[in-house]
Each structure stands twice: as C-alpha cells, then as structure tokens.
Design a protein around this motif. Structure first.
Motif, short mmCIF file in Angstrom:
data_model
loop_
_atom_site.label_atom_id
_atom_site.label_comp_id
_atom_site.label_asym_id
_atom_site.label_seq_id
_atom_site.Cartn_x
_atom_site.Cartn_y
_atom_site.Cartn_z
N LEU A 1 0.80 -1.22 0.00
CA LEU A 1 0.00 0.00 0.00
C LEU A 1 0.83 1.27 0.00
CD1 LEU A 1 -2.62 -1.17 2.66
CD2 LEU A 1 -2.81 -1.29 0.16
N GLY A 2 2.12 1.16 0.25
CA GLY A 2 2.98 2.32 0.30
C GLY A 2 3.88 2.28 1.51
N ASP A 3 4.50 3.43 1.83
CA ASP A 3 5.36 3.50 3.01
C ASP A 3 4.54 3.92 4.22
OD1 ASP A 3 4.97 6.26 2.78
OD2 ASP A 3 6.94 6.60 1.87
N GLU A 4 5.20 4.27 5.31
CA GLU A 4 4.48 4.54 6.55
C GLU A 4 3.62 5.80 6.50
OE1 GLU A 4 6.46 4.02 10.28
OE2 GLU A 4 7.77 2.44 9.49
N SER A 5 3.76 6.59 5.47
CA SER A 5 2.88 7.77 5.34
C SER A 5 1.42 7.37 5.16
CB SER A 5 3.32 8.65 4.16
OG SER A 5 3.17 7.96 2.93
N VAL A 6 1.15 6.12 4.76
CA VAL A 6 -0.24 5.69 4.57
C VAL A 6 -0.88 5.21 5.86
CG1 VAL A 6 0.32 5.01 2.20
CG2 VAL A 6 0.27 3.26 3.99
N LEU A 7 -0.09 5.08 6.94
CA LEU A 7 -0.61 4.49 8.17
C LEU A 7 -1.77 5.27 8.80
CD1 LEU A 7 2.69 3.24 9.83
CD2 LEU A 7 0.93 1.86 8.71
N GLY B 1 -7.31 -1.72 12.47
CA GLY B 1 -6.94 -1.49 13.86
C GLY B 1 -5.79 -2.31 14.37
N LEU B 2 -5.34 -3.31 13.60
CA LEU B 2 -4.31 -4.23 14.07
C LEU B 2 -3.11 -4.21 13.14
CD1 LEU B 2 -6.54 -7.30 15.00
CD2 LEU B 2 -5.72 -5.50 16.52
N ALA B 3 -1.95 -4.51 13.71
CA ALA B 3 -0.73 -4.54 12.91
C ALA B 3 0.17 -5.65 13.43
CB ALA B 3 0.00 -3.20 12.99
N CYS B 4 0.96 -6.21 12.51
CA CYS B 4 2.08 -7.06 12.91
C CYS B 4 3.32 -6.56 12.18
CB CYS B 4 1.82 -8.54 12.63
SG CYS B 4 1.58 -8.97 10.91
N ILE B 5 4.46 -6.77 12.80
CA ILE B 5 5.70 -6.14 12.33
C ILE B 5 6.62 -7.22 11.79
CG2 ILE B 5 7.65 -4.69 12.97
CD1 ILE B 5 5.84 -3.63 15.28
N ALA B 6 6.84 -7.19 10.48
CA ALA B 6 7.66 -8.19 9.80
C ALA B 6 9.05 -7.63 9.56
CB ALA B 6 7.00 -8.60 8.49
N ILE B 7 9.74 -7.33 10.65
CA ILE B 7 11.09 -6.78 10.61
C ILE B 7 11.97 -7.66 11.48
CG2 ILE B 7 12.54 -4.79 11.16
CD1 ILE B 7 10.10 -3.00 10.74
N GLY B 8 13.06 -8.17 10.93
CA GLY B 8 13.90 -9.07 11.67
C GLY B 8 14.75 -8.38 12.74
N ASN B 9 15.27 -7.19 12.44
CA ASN B 9 16.12 -6.50 13.39
C ASN B 9 15.34 -6.09 14.63
OD1 ASN B 9 17.14 -3.61 14.38
ND2 ASN B 9 18.90 -4.77 13.62
N ALA B 10 15.85 -6.45 15.80
CA ALA B 10 15.09 -6.24 17.03
C ALA B 10 14.85 -4.77 17.33
CB ALA B 10 15.81 -6.90 18.20
N GLU B 11 15.88 -3.94 17.21
CA GLU B 11 15.71 -2.53 17.53
C GLU B 11 14.74 -1.86 16.56
OE1 GLU B 11 16.59 -0.90 20.26
OE2 GLU B 11 17.21 -2.90 20.91
N ALA B 12 14.85 -2.20 15.28
CA ALA B 12 13.93 -1.64 14.29
C ALA B 12 12.50 -2.10 14.56
CB ALA B 12 14.36 -2.03 12.88
N ARG B 13 12.35 -3.34 15.02
CA ARG B 13 11.02 -3.87 15.33
C ARG B 13 10.41 -3.12 16.51
NH1 ARG B 13 12.60 -8.64 15.27
NH2 ARG B 13 12.46 -9.41 17.41
N LEU C 1 6.57 1.28 18.52
CA LEU C 1 6.26 2.57 19.17
C LEU C 1 5.53 3.50 18.20
CD1 LEU C 1 9.57 3.25 21.13
CD2 LEU C 1 7.35 2.60 22.08
N ARG C 2 5.97 3.53 16.96
CA ARG C 2 5.32 4.41 15.98
C ARG C 2 3.89 3.96 15.71
NH1 ARG C 2 10.28 3.48 13.42
NH2 ARG C 2 9.34 2.25 11.73
N LEU C 3 3.68 2.67 15.57
CA LEU C 3 2.34 2.15 15.31
C LEU C 3 1.42 2.33 16.51
CD1 LEU C 3 3.43 -1.06 13.42
CD2 LEU C 3 2.04 0.76 12.43
N ALA C 4 1.97 2.10 17.70
CA ALA C 4 1.15 2.27 18.91
C ALA C 4 0.69 3.72 19.05
CB ALA C 4 1.94 1.84 20.14
#
Length: 217
Positions: free
Chosen positions: A58-64, A73-85, A90-93
C-alpha cells in the motif's frame, strides 16, 4: 443464515503487515493458516514489488494514519532487526494500532505458556510449561522452548533452535538457526548466538558467540 454470515464478516478484524520482505511472506502465510483476520495490505519503505503472495503493498508509513482512520486497527511487524522492530512498534502504537499475538495452528503450546502482544510463533514451534514469551518476539519455525523458558522483549529464536528448561533470553537477543543451550543458562540482552552454536555458559549482554561450545567471536 445470511444475517449470520453478515455478522461474521463484520466481526473479522483487519490487519496490516509492516514489512514486505521474507519475514512478511512468512507472516502472510501464518495469518492465512490461522484464520480470523483479514490482511488489509503491506506497508514497506522500499518494496520490491507492488504485491506479495497476492497481498497489495500500500505504500510506506505515510499511509498508516489513513489506514487507521479507515478502520484497520491491528498490525504485525515483519522486521527481523530487534531494535527496528521495537521502534516500529512505538510508531504504530502512537497511531492507535493494536498488536495481536500470532500463533500458527501447527505450533504446540502448553496451557500454561504465555505469548506477549505483537509476538509471532511460526509453524511447528513448541512452547512448554510455564514458558513466557515477551512482547514483539519471534519464535521461528520448529524452535523448541522447554519448561520455564523466558524471552525478553523483541528476542528472536531462529528456526530449529532449542532452549531447554529454565533458559533466560534477554531483550533483543538473537539465537541463530539450530542453536542450542544448556538448561538454565542466560543469554544477555542484545546478544547474538551464531547458527548451530552450543551455549554451555551464560552469554553477556551484547556479546556475539558461536561454535561448539560457543565462544566469543
């Protein structure tokens, strides 16, 4: 019957997946196998294609914000790096997204095991009695967490890793594929355990270890 079908359709919650890489593909399959959620789409800063496994990017985080206003209303984070995850969480919350724990139906969980919000448990993983998986963790395919294992926030147990009873894994730590531990050892926060390593003693915070037995690299 039609009214019942309509009611069930309305009850299905929409979920976005943040990250359109390999882990994103794994989570698409997990959500489909699990059922009960509708994937609204993928969000990625630099997608490789316009869709993945039939799910649109759908695009980058500007669409959130728009997705949230549209009722996703729900999200899951498909990022392997722990700090980035953790940063993404925090941004999604802050935008009001919730984070379900996603557990593949082929995983085996003891009744006393607990999985924190935003964590994912992939196919054929095993969580024994009293296991505690923190928030935003990854328990990858075929990983075994025996009784009383504890994973700190955003820890990652790689495919086929084995954690026998009482192992403690600190926040953001990573155990590579096939790594194994002695019972009751502690893996420090942010530590990395290499592929196929055998951990027989505690690993300090931030250390990188590998080999059999595991030694500092």
């Amino acid at each position: 019957m039609a009214d019942e079908a309509t009611r069930k359709a309305v009850m299905v919650e929409k979920l976005l997946i943040l990250g359109a890489g390999g882990h994103g593909r794994a989570l698409i399959e997990l959500v489909r196998d699990r059922g009960g959620l509708e994937i609204a789409g993928l969000v990625d800063a630099a997608p490789q294609a316009a869709a993945m496994l039939g799910v649109p990017v759908l695009g980058d985080e500007s669409v959130l914000p728009g997705l949230r206003r549209a009722g996703v209303g729900l999200a899951c984070i498909a990022i392997g790096n722990a700090e980035a995850r953790r940063a993404a969480a925090l941004r999604l919350a802050a935008l009001g997204f919730g984070f379900p724990a996603l557990i593949h139906p082929s995983a085996i969980l003891a009744g006393s095991a607990a999985v924190g919000e935003g964590s994912v448990v992939l196919p054929r993983a095993v969580l024994g009695a009293g296991v505690r998986v923190g928030r935003f963790c990854i328990v990858n395919t075929g990983a075994i967490l025996e009784h009383d294992v504890e994973l700190g926030e955003a820890a990652h147990c790689g495919p086929g890793s084995v954690l026998p009873g009482g192992v403690r894994v600190g926040a953001g730590a990573l155990l590579g594929a096939g790594a194994a531990c002695r019972p009751y050892v502690t893996i420090g926060a942010g530590a990395v355990v290499g592929v196929g390593a055998a951990v027989v003693e505690d690993v300090p915070d931030g250390a990188v270890v590998g080999g059999v037995p595991a030694r500092s690299l």
